[in-house]
Design an enzyme around this catalytic site. Structure first.
Site, PDB file in Angstrom:
ATOM      1  N   GLN A  11      -1.812  -4.957  -3.292  1.00  9.28           N
ATOM      2  CA  GLN A  11      -1.832  -3.838  -2.544  1.00  9.28           C
ATOM      3  C   GLN A  11      -0.245  -3.047  -2.811  1.00  9.28           C
ATOM      4  OE1 GLN A  11      -4.269  -3.057   0.957  1.00  9.28           O
ATOM      5  NE2 GLN A  11      -3.749  -1.119   1.429  1.00  9.28           N
ATOM      6  N   GLU A  71      -8.938  -6.860  -4.639  1.00 12.47           N
ATOM      7  CA  GLU A  71     -10.473  -6.392  -4.624  1.00 12.47           C
ATOM      8  C   GLU A  71     -10.398  -5.138  -4.937  1.00 12.47           C
ATOM      9  OE1 GLU A  71     -10.240  -4.731  -0.718  1.00 12.47           O
ATOM     10  OE2 GLU A  71      -8.869  -3.466  -1.663  1.00 12.47           O
ATOM     11  N   SER A 140       4.496  -7.459  -2.664  1.00  6.83           N
ATOM     12  CA  SER A 140       4.814  -8.172  -1.495  1.00  6.83           C
ATOM     13  C   SER A 140       4.271  -8.901  -0.897  1.00  6.83           C
ATOM     14  CB  SER A 140       4.144  -7.351  -0.338  1.00  6.83           C
ATOM     15  OG  SER A 140       2.901  -7.319  -0.205  1.00  6.83           O
ATOM     16  N   GLY A 144      -2.267 -11.856   0.578  1.00  9.10           N
ATOM     17  CA  GLY A 144      -2.561 -13.169   0.059  1.00  9.10           C
ATOM     18  C   GLY A 144      -2.472 -12.892  -2.103  1.00  9.10           C
ATOM     19  N   THR A 179       1.668  -7.319   9.852  1.00 10.11           N
ATOM     20  CA  THR A 179       0.195  -7.152   9.150  1.00 10.11           C
ATOM     21  C   THR A 179      -0.504  -8.733   9.737  1.00 10.11           C
ATOM     22  OG1 THR A 179       0.577  -7.673   7.159  1.00 10.11           O
ATOM     23  CG2 THR A 179       1.271  -4.657   8.228  1.00 10.11           C
ATOM     24  N   ASN A 206       9.578  -3.539   5.108  1.00 10.47           N
ATOM     25  CA  ASN A 206       9.013  -2.728   5.632  1.00 10.47           C
ATOM     26  C   ASN A 206       9.539  -1.556   6.650  1.00 10.47           C
ATOM     27  OD1 ASN A 206       7.169  -1.451   3.734  1.00 10.47           O
ATOM     28  ND2 ASN A 206       5.593  -3.060   4.813  1.00 10.47           N
ATOM     29  N   ASN A 228       7.644   4.410   0.731  1.00  7.23           N
ATOM     30  CA  ASN A 228       6.996   4.180  -0.829  1.00  7.23           C
ATOM     31  C   ASN A 228       8.055   4.851  -1.849  1.00  7.23           C
ATOM     32  OD1 ASN A 228       5.071   1.526  -0.289  1.00  7.23           O
ATOM     33  ND2 ASN A 228       3.477   2.972  -1.062  1.00  7.23           N
ATOM     34  N   GLU A 254      21.895  -7.511 -17.963  1.00 10.76           N
ATOM     35  CA  GLU A 254      23.220  -7.049 -17.756  1.00 10.76           C
ATOM     36  C   GLU A 254      23.410  -7.128 -16.038  1.00 10.76           C
ATOM     37  OE1 GLU A 254      25.859  -3.621 -18.068  1.00 10.76           O
ATOM     38  OE2 GLU A 254      25.165  -3.765 -20.045  1.00 10.76           O
TER      39      GLU A 254
END
Length: 450
Positions: A11, A71, A140, A144, A179, A206, A228, A254
């Site tokens: 995600q 998912e 991230s 999982g 989270t 974050n 984002n 480089e």
């Protein structure tokens, strides 16, 4: 052509990717359906943006990217969103069951079923390239899929495309904002393979980006979209030289050559400036010296660590817009004289890239349209703070073997935990040693002279 394939995993990776492709399309004048009115050459064309987009015979521009999640929700958002016509349906791959914040599910049980399909799609994209330069991974490591499937894919890419460079944008867990309870496990297990299988990893977190949005853009409660889009600006600046013809262009390899003194020391800090809201920009146009200084401020760093506590080993500054080399040299000279910004004594330190394409912003977004911007990506020993913080949380849980059964139940062995943890302990030690004064004996005389 020197093409680059982007791989968005999980995600976090997909949502950061969304913001990036939205920005790339705006920068190149590509519409959400992939048409590009300004592009007169139909077909392959040797335009610089073809490093990131491939062109079909019908004049449609398709990102050279693969988006994977275990998912379907996030992938379905793209399949129905604004940019649904941009991607080829085969480039978006979603599984049916979640990795459930579990590294072992992403890496062993569920990830294993999908990984060959993903590699097959990547192979198709690679066959479509004339001179593949490397891969950029987005993920991230708290969840999982990003951690587990992310590491699995990187390991497999190392096998299939050994010599190609791999650059990763990795969102690490933040100190305060969490989270998932098992973030420390996932991050440690994932970093273990990032150490071996990536050439450069840019660390983002974050909380640091939240603070920048809150402080500089006056957004009271930043959403992931705000975060984002800011991260996308960093990624856009780093890749601008691959996508536009510029004066001082910088290749992916480089970065590696200039930023990584030893293979394991490849975790980078990044910052971006100026981050100002549209109301403020109306009253001030920032000079090269000002944006350069602001990019070295601890508050501008996109990962929570204080560069004043460490030493810089190397630093890459990517300027874009209305910038001339003379101003850049002056700004860099000023930075070098500052006492708060310390370099290790064995490295002179700066690499500069300039791209004349001015920064683009998403219409209706929070960032102001500015004439010039800079993105700094640096290798500093301070980044070890991020690792020690995660390691500490890992130790607290692992001492009690809390939550470990979920991982073992998915086919992992307990030994992998301690192996990964030892690897990170060694990494912390590596960072410590790199920062210690290297040329002994000389240091003392210098102190006398001052």
């Amino acid at each position: 052509m020197r093409e680059v394939i982007s791989v968005h995993i999980g995600q976090g990776g997909i949502q950061v990717g969304n913001a990036c492709w939205e920005l790339f399309c705006l920068e190149h004048g590509i519409q959400p359906d992939g048409q590009m009115p300004s592009d007169k050459t139909i077909g392959g064309g040797d335009d610089a943006f073809n490093t990131f987009f491939s062109e079909t015979g019908a004049g449609k521009h398709v990102p050279r990217a693969v988006l994977v999640d275990l998912e379907p929700t996030v992938c379905d958002e793209i399949r129905t969103g604004t940019y649904r016509q941009l991607f080829h349906p085969e480039q978006i791959i979603s599984g049916k069951e979640d990795a459930a914040n579990n590294f072992a599910r992403g890496h062993y049980t569920i990830g294993k079923e999908i990984v060959d399909l993903v590699l097959d799609r990547i192979r198709k994209l690679a066959d479509n390239c004339t001179g593949l330069q490397g891969f950029i991974g987005f993920h991230s490591v708290g969840g999982g899929t990003g951690s587990g499937l992310g590491s699995l894919l990187l390991e497999r890419l190392s096998v299939d495309y050994g010599k190609k460079s791999k650059l990763c944008f990795t969102v690490y867990p933040s100190p305060q904002v969490s989270t998932a309870v098992v973030e420390p496990y996932n991050s440690v297990l994932s970093t273990h393979s990032l150490l071996e299988h990536t050439d450069v990893a840019v660390m983002l977190d974050n909380e640091a980006v939240y603070d920048i949005c809150r402080r500089n853009l006056d957004i009271e409660r930043p959403t992931y979209t705000n975060l984002n889009r800011l991260i996308a600006q960093v990624i856009s600046s780093l890749t601008a030289s691959l996508r536009f013809d510029g004066a001082l262009n910088v290749d992916i390899t480089e970065f590696q050559t200039n930023l990584v003194p030893y293979p394991r020391i490849h975790f980078m800090l990044s910052s971006y400036g100026p981050v100002i809201s549209a109301e403020k920009a109306y009253h001030e146009q920032l000079s090269v010296a000002e944006i350069t200084n602001s990019s070295f401020e601890p508050a501008s760093m996109m990962a929570k660590c204080d560069p004043r506590h460490g030493k810089y080993m190397a630093c890459c500054m990517m300027f874009r817009g209305d910038v001339v080399p003379k101003d850049v040299n002056a700004a860099v000279a000023t930075i070098k004289t500052k006492r708060t910004i310390q370099f290790v004594d064995w490295s002179p330190g700066f690499k500069v890239g300039i791209n004349y394409q001015p920064p683009t912003v998403v219409p209706g977004g929070d960032l102001a349209k500015v004439m010039r911007a800079v993105c700094m990506i640096s290798n500093s020993t301070a980044i070890a703070e991020v690792f020690s913080r995660i390691d500490h949380k890992f130790d607290l849980m692992y001492a009690k073997r809390a939550f470990v059964h979920w991982y073992v139940g998915e086919g992992m062995e307990e030994g992998e935990f301690s192996e990964a943890r030892e690897d990170l302990a060694a990494l912390e030690k590596d960072y410590e040693e790199v920062g210690i004064e290297t040329a002994e004996g000389e240091g003392e005389e210098e102190d006398m002279a001052q």
